[in-house]
Every structure is written in C-alpha cells, then in structure tokens.
Design a protein around this motif. Structure first.
Motif, mmCIF file in Angstrom:
data_model
loop_
_atom_site.group_PDB
_atom_site.id
_atom_site.type_symbol
_atom_site.label_atom_id
_atom_site.label_comp_id
_atom_site.label_asym_id
_atom_site.label_seq_id
_atom_site.Cartn_x
_atom_site.Cartn_y
_atom_site.Cartn_z
ATOM 1 N N ARG A 170 0.824 -1.220 0.000
ATOM 2 C CA ARG A 170 0.000 0.000 0.000
ATOM 3 C C ARG A 170 0.855 1.267 0.000
ATOM 4 N NH1 ARG A 170 -5.513 1.680 1.120
ATOM 5 N NH2 ARG A 170 -5.371 3.929 0.929
ATOM 6 N N THR A 171 1.926 1.243 0.820
ATOM 7 C CA THR A 171 2.722 2.463 0.989
ATOM 8 C C THR A 171 3.864 2.601 -0.007
ATOM 9 O OG1 THR A 171 4.249 1.428 2.559
ATOM 10 C CG2 THR A 171 2.248 2.474 3.474
ATOM 11 N N GLY A 172 4.371 1.472 -0.504
ATOM 12 C CA GLY A 172 5.543 1.521 -1.376
ATOM 13 C C GLY A 172 6.839 1.570 -0.592
ATOM 14 N N TYR A 173 6.753 1.437 0.723
ATOM 15 C CA TYR A 173 7.923 1.470 1.598
ATOM 16 C C TYR A 173 8.086 0.115 2.283
ATOM 17 C CZ TYR A 173 7.695 6.625 1.345
ATOM 18 O OH TYR A 173 7.681 7.935 0.938
ATOM 19 N N VAL A 174 9.315 -0.163 2.770
ATOM 20 C CA VAL A 174 9.555 -1.394 3.524
ATOM 21 C C VAL A 174 9.325 -1.139 5.004
ATOM 22 C CG1 VAL A 174 11.199 -2.336 1.847
ATOM 23 C CG2 VAL A 174 12.039 -0.985 3.773
ATOM 24 N N LEU A 175 8.977 -2.196 5.740
ATOM 25 C CA LEU A 175 8.794 -2.071 7.181
ATOM 26 C C LEU A 175 10.064 -1.507 7.803
ATOM 27 C CD1 LEU A 175 6.945 -5.333 8.242
ATOM 28 C CD2 LEU A 175 6.000 -3.078 7.794
#
Length: 163
Positions: free
Chosen positions: A100-105
C-alpha cells in the motif's frame, strides 16, 4: 549522524520539496538486528524518543489507515479506531502495508506513500517545534514542524498513543 537538506532521494523528500516545506534529512547507520527501528533512530541521532514518531499501518475491517505515534510508546488500537469513527482496528498485515505504501517495514513514512490513506497523528506531536518521521528508508529520518506534516498528509490528530 548527518544532517542535510539535499535533493530529494525518496518519495517522502520529493513530496516535501514539491510542497515547499522546510525540512532536514538526518541519516544514521542502520543496524538490521536492532529490536526497534524507531528507538534505534532516536538513540543514533541523539533525539528524545518522544519526538521521534513511527508510522504504523492499521487495518480497519479491510480499510488501511496510518497511525503516527512516538517511538517511546505504542499505539492504542481502540483510541485509533475511535479517532477514525470505527469500533475496532488491528495492525495491518506487513505485506499489505508495504504494498500500500511503497515502503519497507522500518522505513514506512507517512509522507509520499504510493497510495495515501487516512492518517491520524498522535496529538503529542503538537507539543514540539519539530518532530522526526521516517524518510522512506531505514536509516533516514525527516525533521519537520508537526503542523507542516499534518497539513501535507491531510492528517487528523487525536490521543492515540499509549505509554
């Protein structure tokens, strides 16, 4: 630690630059075995943990939303659901959050998400002249005024953090 205002290198820094918002980029050497990415950032940068905020993705009956709370505490899921006009919420599936965000945890920023979602920032952020949030990758933090953050991401504020 390094502090700079350089050309955009993540969707978060690009969004801030496009909006003309004043911010600082702070970097540190990320340790992949750190038990808490947020506390790692606070310690590495020498910043009070109450001023460093983590972005948590929350599932509210199939709808994803973001909670921005101090790394010194945790998210009160009941308070978050109430702030969003819902009865209950749960932490989002990590894969869904990344997609959803396009970022990694560990590097999810409330700014510049691939698919922006409703966001609630803990009201404690308003007590600081500047707060830190992830810049979109592990080892990269953005320092900015809390009202600039709230305005840019069209967030609301509420007491959603728990000590």
């Amino acid at each position: 630690m390094s502090r700079k205002n350089s050309s955009p290198s993540t969707p978060a820094t690009a969004a801030l630059s496009r909006a003309g918002i004043e911010f600082a980029v702070l970097t540190y050497d990320h340790n992949p075995s750190a038990p808490s990415f947020g506390m790692e950032a606070a310690v590495a940068l020498g910043v009070e943990p109450t001023r460093v905020f983590k972005t948590l993705m929350v599932d509210m009956e199939g709808t994803l939303a973001a909670a921005v709370v101090p790394v010194s505490g945790s998210l009160n899921l009941k308070a978050f659901a109430a702030a969003c006009g819902r009865k209950k919420s749960a932490m989002a599936d990590p894969t869904s959050a990344e997609r959803r965000t396009g970022y990694v945890l560990g590097g999810i920023s409330p700014i510049g998400q691939r698919n922006p979602c409703p966001t609630v920032v803990d009201e404690s952020a308003l007590g600081f002249a500047a707060v830190l949030v992830s810049g979109g990758q592990r080892g990269l933090e953005i320092e900015l005024a809390p009202m600039d953050l709230i305005m840019l991401i069209d967030a609301t504020t509420a007491a959603i953090g728990a000590p």
